[in-house]
Design an enzyme around this catalytic site. Structure first.
Site, PDB file in Angstrom:
ATOM      1  N   GLU A 137      42.778  35.880  36.315  1.00 30.97           N
ATOM      2  CA  GLU A 137      41.539  35.221  35.901  1.00 30.97           C
ATOM      3  C   GLU A 137      40.602  36.199  35.201  1.00 30.97           C
ATOM      4  OE1 GLU A 137      39.421  33.047  38.890  1.00 30.97           O
ATOM      5  OE2 GLU A 137      41.263  32.601  39.996  1.00 30.97           O
ATOM      6  N   ASP A 145      46.010  50.257  48.846  1.00 32.83           N
ATOM      7  CA  ASP A 145      46.439  51.258  49.810  1.00 32.83           C
ATOM      8  C   ASP A 145      47.494  50.686  50.753  1.00 32.83           C
ATOM      9  OD1 ASP A 145      45.872  53.926  51.213  1.00 32.83           O
ATOM     10  OD2 ASP A 145      45.547  52.493  52.832  1.00 32.83           O
TER      11      ASP A 145
END
Length: 533
Positions: free
Chosen positions: A251, A209
């Site tokens: 990851e 956001d």
């Protein structure tokens, strides 16, 4: 769910159709009038049948709900109105079993004034380490009675609020949403931990956001229109934050989509470099009027600004902040501008619906990923909310001039003849219009000519036709007022925005049309078609 040993290379997100869920208004599982995670879980078969690839959930965290959940009190807890963390984990797993990934919404620019950090900052007082996590400053004027600067708000109203000990704190949105200080190491560590928390629970991605607002000029200078750099939008230091975030996402094989409102194409593209965000919302397309020249210009500019960084474009017609498409396209001004929202703006819903159907095929034929806001597949119009039921702070901070965003956040109609149209309970948190039975899912599912049937068919073709999704496109010669472009595998999309019918190009098959085509081989106004040549 632990991180994989090696990063995934799946690039599903480059062509994905992603459905935005506003949990408070999607479906109510416990009958209390507020949508919840139980409601979403119960409607997963509907979402699977619709044919989307992922769900983006607007904030479902613990929140006072001053700004629809974008005032977060705890990023690791589900708001009790929506359910529990265990339910969220079940929802993520159950959706994935149906082939639907989950994307959560992170709000890094600010927190709720009920967040533990902000409560500690208020108690600790001026000069404390707790206040250093935010932007607390003494005021100007003889007695500190004036705000520290004159920055404009992202909503109407002031950006500074004074606390009893005399200091002021910064909030680019409401006073209940204090801005975080991203130069503080605690803020960076906390958000990196939040990302890991949700990736480890199986989410496939994160929507960020207000992604360009995090870092501020530390001197907090007054705002001067047209002077660069802007003191709190798109500061250069922000890219170091997103590089560290990208390392975490890699990851887990996770992806990012940023809410980035920037007019400068080159600076916008910086957020999409290979070591930063994967995608960003394309707001220029969202706010573009139903005009052939302007749409073509926006499409060209979008593809051009993404090409240097090899990022896929995103396409969206509506979201939880923007006037519903069928209402907007039925108005004299078919674009969107927050500053122009007013009560009582007239609209032609029949015209708007016809254009929205054509726009759906245009959007789904463009290269890249697409976002679909809940209810758009039903052709829902903007609802007129009685003034005494409006909850959006944009309305109140404009002193009642702006009607706010509640009109596009009304609970969905599921069953035409059920109380609250099957949303759940009998009195939803926002009132549903009296004539919404015609938009209900059960009624539209049985109608092959409905908006829902159009979206289901279009999404199925988009998933199965090799020429759609991400990839090349090329404009074709076409009459004035007509957009015509080719995708791979001999697929054409033709959209008629002229005021009269035009001949269809040579083709072998009509894959899908936004409205019934006449037998004389022409394409009527405000109609789109997918053709095979």
């Amino acid at each position: 769910m632990a991180a994989p040993d090696t990063p995934r290379t799946d690039d599903w997100w480059r062509s994905a159709a992603i459905y935005q869920v506003y949990p408070r208004s999607f479906a109510d599982g416990d009958g209390d009038g507020t949508g919840d995670l139980a409601g979403v879980r119960a409607r997963l078969p509907y979402l699977a049948e619709l044919g989307i690839d992922a769900l983006w959930f607007t904030p479902w965290y613990a929140s006072p709900l001053v700004d629809g959940g974008y005032d977060v009190a705890d990023y690791r807890t589900i708001d009790p109105a929506f359910g529990t963390l265990a339910e969220a984990e079940k929802l993520i797993v159950e959706a994935r079993e149906m082939g639907i990934r989950a994307i959560v919404d992170i709000v890094p620019n600010h927190v709720s004034d009920q967040h533990q950090w902000f409560r500690e900052a208020l108690e600790a007082g001026p000069g404390s380490p707790e206040r250093a996590r935010f932007h607390f400053r003494p005021g100007r004027g003889e007695n500190g009675e004036l705000p520290p600067n004159d920055w404009p708000s992202q909503f109407a109203g002031n950006t500074w609020t004074r606390v009893p000990d005399g200091e002021w704190y910064l909030h680019l949105f409401t006073p209940e949403q204090p801005d975080l200080n991203w130069s503080h190491p605690d803020v960076r560590r906390e958000h990196e931990d939040i990302l890991r928390f949700w990736f480890e629970r199986g989410v496939a991605g994160v929507r960020i956001d207000s992604a360009a607002l995090l870092t501020k000029d530390p001197s907090l200078p007054d705002f001067v229109e047209g002077v660069d750099p802007h003191p709190y939008i798109d500061q250069d230091e922000i890219h170091d934050i997103y590089r560290s975030w990208r390392a975490i996402a890699d990851e887990y094989g996770g992806v990012f989509v940023g809410e980035v409102w920037l007019p400068d194409a080159e600076r916008f593209a910086r957020y999409l470099r290979p070591d930063e965000l994967h995608t960003a919302f394309n707001f220029n397309f969202l706010v573009c009027p139903w005009d052939p020249d302007r749409l073509r210009s926006v499409i060209d500019a979008t593809l051009a600004e993404h090409a240097p960084v090899n990022a896929p474009a995103t396409w969206v017609l509506c979201n939880h902040d923007v006037t519903r498409t069928v209402t907007r396209y039925g108005r004299e001004d078919t674009g969107f501008d927050f500053a122009k929202k007013r009560f009582g703006t007239p609209t032609d819903l029949a015209l708007g619906t016809r254009r929205a159907r054509a726009a759906a095929l245009l959007t789904l034929a463009l290269p890249g990923s697409v976002y679909l806001y809940q209810g758009e597949e039903l052709g829902l119009p903007e609802a007129d909310i009685p003034r005494d039921r409006i909850q959006d702070p944009m309305h109140f901070r404009s002193e009642g001039v702006d009607p706010g965003r509640d009109g596009c956040r009304v609970p969905l109609p599921w069953e035409a003849d059920a109380p609250a149209y099957g949303f759940g309970g009998t009195e939803p948190w926002l009132p549903q219009p009296a004539d919404w039975a015609r938009y209900a899912v059960d009624r539209q599912a049985a109608d092959p000519g409905s908006m829902l049937s159009l979206y289901r068919t279009a999404l199925e073709l988009r998933r199965t036709e090799a020429g759609l999704g991400d990839g090349p496109m090329g404009w074709l010669p076409s009459p004035e007022g007509v957009l015509s472009f080719a995708r791979a595998e001999n697929l054409l999309c033709v959209v008629n925005l002229a005021g009269h019918s035009v001949p269809l190009p040579t083709h072998t098959d009509v894959l899908l049309a936004s409205d019934e085509l006449p037998a004389d081989g022409v394409l009527p106004p405000d109609t789109a078609v997918w053709l095979r040549t």
